[in-house]
Design a protein around this motif. Sequence first.
Motif, short mmCIF file in Angstrom:
data_model
loop_
_atom_site.label_atom_id
_atom_site.label_comp_id
_atom_site.label_asym_id
_atom_site.label_seq_id
_atom_site.Cartn_x
_atom_site.Cartn_y
_atom_site.Cartn_z
N PRO A 46 0.81 -1.22 0.00
CA PRO A 46 0.00 0.00 0.00
C PRO A 46 0.84 1.27 0.00
N CYS A 47 1.97 1.26 0.70
CA CYS A 47 2.77 2.49 0.75
C CYS A 47 3.38 2.78 -0.61
N VAL A 48 3.71 1.75 -1.39
CA VAL A 48 4.24 1.95 -2.74
C VAL A 48 3.14 2.55 -3.61
N ARG A 49 1.93 2.03 -3.47
CA ARG A 49 0.80 2.57 -4.23
C ARG A 49 0.55 4.03 -3.87
N ASP A 50 0.65 4.36 -2.59
CA ASP A 50 0.43 5.74 -2.16
C ASP A 50 1.48 6.68 -2.76
N VAL A 51 2.72 6.25 -2.76
CA VAL A 51 3.79 7.08 -3.33
C VAL A 51 3.57 7.26 -4.82
N GLU A 52 3.20 6.18 -5.51
CA GLU A 52 2.92 6.28 -6.94
C GLU A 52 1.75 7.23 -7.20
N ASN A 53 0.71 7.14 -6.38
CA ASN A 53 -0.44 8.04 -6.54
C ASN A 53 -0.04 9.49 -6.33
N MET A 54 0.78 9.76 -5.32
CA MET A 54 1.23 11.14 -5.08
C MET A 54 2.04 11.65 -6.26
N GLU A 55 2.92 10.80 -6.81
CA GLU A 55 3.72 11.21 -7.96
C GLU A 55 2.83 11.48 -9.17
N LEU A 56 1.84 10.64 -9.38
CA LEU A 56 0.93 10.84 -10.52
C LEU A 56 0.10 12.11 -10.35
N ARG A 57 -0.37 12.37 -9.13
CA ARG A 57 -1.13 13.59 -8.88
C ARG A 57 -0.27 14.83 -9.12
N SER A 58 0.98 14.76 -8.68
CA SER A 58 1.89 15.88 -8.88
C SER A 58 2.14 16.11 -10.37
N ALA A 59 2.34 15.04 -11.11
CA ALA A 59 2.55 15.17 -12.55
C ALA A 59 1.30 15.73 -13.23
#
Length: 84
Positions: A46-59
């Motif tokens: 889940p923490c990897v998914r959260d980091v990926e989601n944050m990066e995608l939102r930032s992009a």
Amino acid sequence: MTALDAISIGSLFGMGAIALVMIIECRRLCGLARIIYDRKGAAPDPCVRDVENMELRSALRAEKAHVQQLQRKLVLLQALPAAK
């Protein structure tokens, strides 16, 4: 039966017990390793998914800002020939 025979038989039983415990532990660890191996391919943590989601939102925010900037430039460029 001499004392040495008793010691030998006792040692044999002791080694047998140790071997039995080692076999049981090996089977348990192999089962755990199989569970871990199967789980790795199932889903990311889940923490990897959260980091990926944050990066995608930032992009996505950066892309939206870039689109807005290009739209403002387009409006300015469209207004420029009308002024001449």
